[in-house]
Write a protein that holds these residues in place. Structure first.
Motif, PDB file in Angstrom:
ATOM      1  N   UNK A 292       0.888  -1.063   0.056  1.00  0.00           N
ATOM      2  CA  UNK A 292       0.080   0.048   0.048  1.00  0.00           C
ATOM      3  C   UNK A 292       0.787   1.162  -0.022  1.00  0.00           C
ATOM      4  N   UNK A 293       0.243   2.442  -0.455  1.00  0.00           N
ATOM      5  CA  UNK A 293       1.075   3.638  -0.343  1.00  0.00           C
ATOM      6  C   UNK A 293       1.337   3.984   1.022  1.00  0.00           C
ATOM      7  N   UNK A 294       2.694   4.503   1.277  1.00  0.00           N
ATOM      8  CA  UNK A 294       3.269   4.875   2.467  1.00  0.00           C
ATOM      9  C   UNK A 294       2.782   6.129   2.814  1.00  0.00           C
ATOM     10  N   UNK A 295       2.196   6.540   3.823  1.00  0.00           N
ATOM     11  CA  UNK A 295       1.765   7.853   4.321  1.00  0.00           C
ATOM     12  C   UNK A 295       2.826   8.634   4.412  1.00  0.00           C
ATOM     13  N   UNK A 296       2.759  10.063   4.075  1.00  0.00           N
ATOM     14  CA  UNK A 296       3.626  10.916   4.412  1.00  0.00           C
ATOM     15  C   UNK A 296       4.479  11.314   5.409  1.00  0.00           C
ATOM     16  N   UNK A 297       3.618  11.043   6.512  1.00  0.00           N
ATOM     17  CA  UNK A 297       4.015  11.098   8.002  1.00  0.00           C
ATOM     18  C   UNK A 297       4.931  10.118   8.365  1.00  0.00           C
ATOM     19  N   UNK A 298       4.854   8.690   7.721  1.00  0.00           N
ATOM     20  CA  UNK A 298       5.888   7.688   7.708  1.00  0.00           C
ATOM     21  C   UNK A 298       7.020   7.864   7.250  1.00  0.00           C
ATOM     22  N   UNK A 299       7.009   8.819   6.141  1.00  0.00           N
ATOM     23  CA  UNK A 299       8.239   8.860   5.160  1.00  0.00           C
ATOM     24  C   UNK A 299       8.868  10.022   5.835  1.00  0.00           C
ATOM     25  N   UNK A 300       8.248  11.331   6.604  1.00  0.00           N
ATOM     26  CA  UNK A 300       9.079  12.050   7.447  1.00  0.00           C
ATOM     27  C   UNK A 300       9.599  11.544   8.700  1.00  0.00           C
ATOM     28  N   UNK A 301       9.093  10.571   8.959  1.00  0.00           N
ATOM     29  CA  UNK A 301       9.687   9.634  10.365  1.00  0.00           C
ATOM     30  C   UNK A 301      11.138   9.072   9.808  1.00  0.00           C
ATOM     31  N   UNK A 302      10.995   8.468   8.631  1.00  0.00           N
ATOM     32  CA  UNK A 302      12.205   7.701   7.782  1.00  0.00           C
ATOM     33  C   UNK A 302      13.227   8.630   7.532  1.00  0.00           C
ATOM     34  N   UNK A 303      12.893   9.925   7.217  1.00  0.00           N
ATOM     35  CA  UNK A 303      13.861  10.847   6.689  1.00  0.00           C
ATOM     36  C   UNK A 303      14.543  11.349   8.076  1.00  0.00           C
ATOM     37  N   UNK A 304      13.878  11.101   9.250  1.00  0.00           N
ATOM     38  CA  UNK A 304      14.540  11.797  10.121  1.00  0.00           C
ATOM     39  C   UNK A 304      15.441  10.732  10.956  1.00  0.00           C
ATOM     40  N   UNK A 305      15.585   9.622  10.378  1.00  0.00           N
ATOM     41  CA  UNK A 305      16.413   8.532  10.939  1.00  0.00           C
ATOM     42  C   UNK A 305      17.919   8.986  10.859  1.00  0.00           C
ATOM     43  N   UNK A 306      18.778   8.577  11.836  1.00  0.00           N
ATOM     44  CA  UNK A 306      20.311   9.003  11.627  1.00  0.00           C
ATOM     45  C   UNK A 306      20.828   7.951  10.499  1.00  0.00           C
ATOM     46  N   UNK A 307      21.565   8.476   9.677  1.00  0.00           N
ATOM     47  CA  UNK A 307      22.007   7.703   8.501  1.00  0.00           C
ATOM     48  C   UNK A 307      21.309   7.870   7.192  1.00  0.00           C
TER      49      UNK A 307
END
Length: 221
Positions: free
Chosen positions: A196-211
């Protein structure tokens, strides 16, 4: 080979003349646009093999431009896509290349908007079906038939686990995943196709991960 619908055999609903050289090209362009995430200001289309030899008769260049404009394969505006690109202020450069690649129907698309750039290599494998084989120099195999995220990250311990942990917390099922790198300890690319399409809120969390350096998303086509 398994077919999901009759359109996998006869090709998509499209503006012709060719499912591989026109519809396939439009899909390559549209996937590139989806990954880039916005309308570019400048586009360079490099055509290889059969694409380079027959693009004028099959409107391959016109179809690629239509895809970059986010026109679908059956969009009546497709034949006039260069006009719409010019009206939108998009500069388009078309090049034919003499290099012999593994697949004859190959196009490389470079997109630029301000300081942001993206380079995508795609192939049209027949019947309107395509694969994206390269992204910014990283090898990959992406069909565009499932939603996907593409993550540019530092090649070090814990980054992959951090991403998959977030997906697990949000109960996102991974259909396919591939990790590649150009050089050990440098930059790497994660390609994750999901159900399913990944919500933008989750994409923002992934962008915030170290590395994690960059996260790009792609709709399914």
């Amino acid at each position: 080979m398994k077919y999901r619908t009759v359109f996998d055999i006869i090709g998509p609903i499209m503006v012709g003349p060719s499912s591989s050289h026109t519809a396939g090209a439009a899909r390559i362009g549209r996937i590139a646009r989806s990954i880039f995430g916005k309308q570019p200001e400048w586009v360079e289309l490099s055509l290889y093999g059969s694409f380079a030899e027959t693009y004028k008769g099959h409107a391959t260049d016109v179809a690629l431009i239509a895809g970059v404009l986010d026109f679908d394969t059956n969009d009546p505006r497709l034949p006039e896509s260069p006009k719409y690109a010019k009206e939108a202020g998009i500069e388009v450069v078309i090049k034919t290349e003499g290099a012999v690649l593994e697949h004859p129907n190959t196009a490389k698309i470079r997109l630029q908007s301000g300081s942001e750039e993206l380079e995508v290599v795609g192939i049209s494998i027949g019947g309107g079906k395509v694969e994206i084989t390269e992204l910014n120099g990283f090898d990959l195999q992406l069909s565009g038939t499932s939603p996907a995220i593409l993550i540019v990250n530092h090649d070090r311990y814990g980054v992959v686990a951090g991403v998959t942990s977030l997906l697990n917390q949000e109960r996102v099922n991974i259909g396919n995943m591939k990790v590649s790198r150009k050089e050990k300890g440098k930059m790497a690319l994660m390609v994750i196709e999901t159900d399913e399409q990944i919500p933008m809120s989750l994409i923002k969390q992934i962008r915030g991960l170290e590395g994690v350096d960059q996260v790009l998303s792609m709709d399914d086509y």
